[in-house]
Scaffold this motif. Structure first.
Motif: not given
Length: 128
Positions: A59-76
């Motif tokens: 699950t990821t969530n973004y505010p409208d101000s960055v949606k489509g421009r920012f991408t969060i990811s992780r490598d556990n």
């Protein structure tokens, strides 16, 4: 305990891209037990969430101000989380913080009050 360390900030021109990384100290618990969020705070403004990701990455969530421009990811496996930022604007200028909270629920929340552990922050400046 969990100690977070951000890296990757800097100066970038408008329209440019930047990747921020968040790692943990050697004596920290594995990051896989935590939901992770990225927040930012500009001078004179309140801290705001720009992305969060659940401990599994499902699950990821973004505010409208960055949606489509920012991408969060992780490598556990590497105990790291990243924030890729594209099409940067001057209003994205801020100190960016990585934060974590024990994953007691499957979703992630972009409210700073929910997070227990914080990094020291890294400056992102978008300017020509």
């Amino acid at each position: 305990q969990l100690q977070l360390v951000e890296s990757g900030g800097g100066l970038v021109q408008p329209g440019g891209s930047l990747k921020l990384s968040c790692g943990t100290s050697e004596d920290s618990l594995p990051l896989e037990y935590y939901n992770v969020g990225w927040f930012r705070q500009a001078p004179g403004k309140e801290r705001e969430g720009v992305a969060c990701i659940s401990n599994t990455g499902g699950t990821t969530n973004y505010p409208d101000s960055v949606k489509g421009r920012f991408t969060i990811s992780r490598d556990n496996a590497k105990n790291t989380a990243s924030l890729r930022m594209h099409s940067l604007k001057s209003e994205d200028t801020a100190v960016y913080y990585c934060a974590a909270v024990p994953a007691v629920q499957p979703d992630c929340i972009m409210s700073s009050s929910e997070y227990d552990f914080w990094g020291q922050g890294t400056q992102v400046t978008v300017s020509s």
